[in-house]
Scaffold this motif. Structure first.
Motif, PDB file in Angstrom:
ATOM      1  N   ASP A  52       1.100  -1.598   0.257  1.00 50.91           N
ATOM      2  CA  ASP A  52       0.412   0.030   0.054  1.00 50.91           C
ATOM      3  C   ASP A  52       0.647   1.561   0.210  1.00 50.91           C
ATOM      4  N   GLY A  85       1.795  -4.297   3.244  1.00 52.56           N
ATOM      5  CA  GLY A  85       1.977  -5.133   2.580  1.00 52.56           C
ATOM      6  C   GLY A  85       3.488  -5.775   2.170  1.00 52.56           C
ATOM      7  N   ARG A 148      -1.317  -5.005   5.847  1.00 52.74           N
ATOM      8  CA  ARG A 148      -2.186  -4.163   5.192  1.00 52.74           C
ATOM      9  C   ARG A 148      -3.549  -3.681   5.985  1.00 52.74           C
TER      10      ARG A 148
END
Length: 182
Positions: A52, A85, A148
């Protein structure tokens, strides 16, 4: 109440208390992992996530030695910015300045505790014992993913390692070259 009934009840109570004592350790571990208590991390992570890039989390690294540990021990950087992530890596360095071989074990913790369940180590020197010969230096990587799903309110994590001297319990084995010379 007869003496036999009293003795039977006391023996039964003793057996139940003994069994409960053995059950406490696994119950404690399950509770710590479920609630993120005591900085227990999510452990090894086998999943895959997409990074992300719109979000950054600062991960700070701390390293300390337990009272009887004489090794030099530190991370190669104090902190890094990561995207949830993404796979990240930090290298820790240890050196045995003593004149004897030593064994060590690193114990990690994560703060804040609520974030521990979202921190996944994919490779870590803490999974194994480290053995260093006198004067030997080693670089030890830790690879990790910040999930995430980490709550948006968490913008800063601290990964701390405490290094313990376990030489007395797990004596180091001499290197193969030294053993062959004997």
């Amino acid at each position: 109440m007869s003496l036999n009934r009293l003795v039977t009840r006391l023996l039964l109570l003793t057996a139940v208390m003994f069994a409960f004592g053995f059950a406490l350790v696994p119950i404690y571990d399950v509770m710590c992992r479920a609630f993120g208590i005591n900085g227990k991390t999510g452990g090894q992570y086998e999943g895959s996530q997409v990074s992300d890039p719109s979000r950054a989390v600062r991960v700070q690294f701390m390293s300390t030695n337990a009272g009887d540990m004489s090794w030099e021990f530190h991370a190669t950087a104090d902190q890094i910015q990561v995207n949830p992530g993404a796979v990240n890596q930090m290298v820790f360095v240890a050196r045995n300045p003593t004149s004897k071989p030593m064994s060590a074990q690193a114990v990690p913790s994560i703060t804040p505790a609520e974030a521990a369940a979202y921190f996944h180590k994919t490779e870590c020197f803490c999974f194994t014992q480290q053995v260093l010969q006198p004067g030997e230096r080693i670089e030890m990587p830790v690879r990790f993913i910040v999930d995430r799903d980490l709550p948006g309110s968490v913008k800063h994590l601290t990964l701390a390692y405490t290094l313990f001297d376990i030489t007395a319990r797990h004596p180091p084995v001499a290197p193969a070259a030294t053993q062959a010379a004997r």
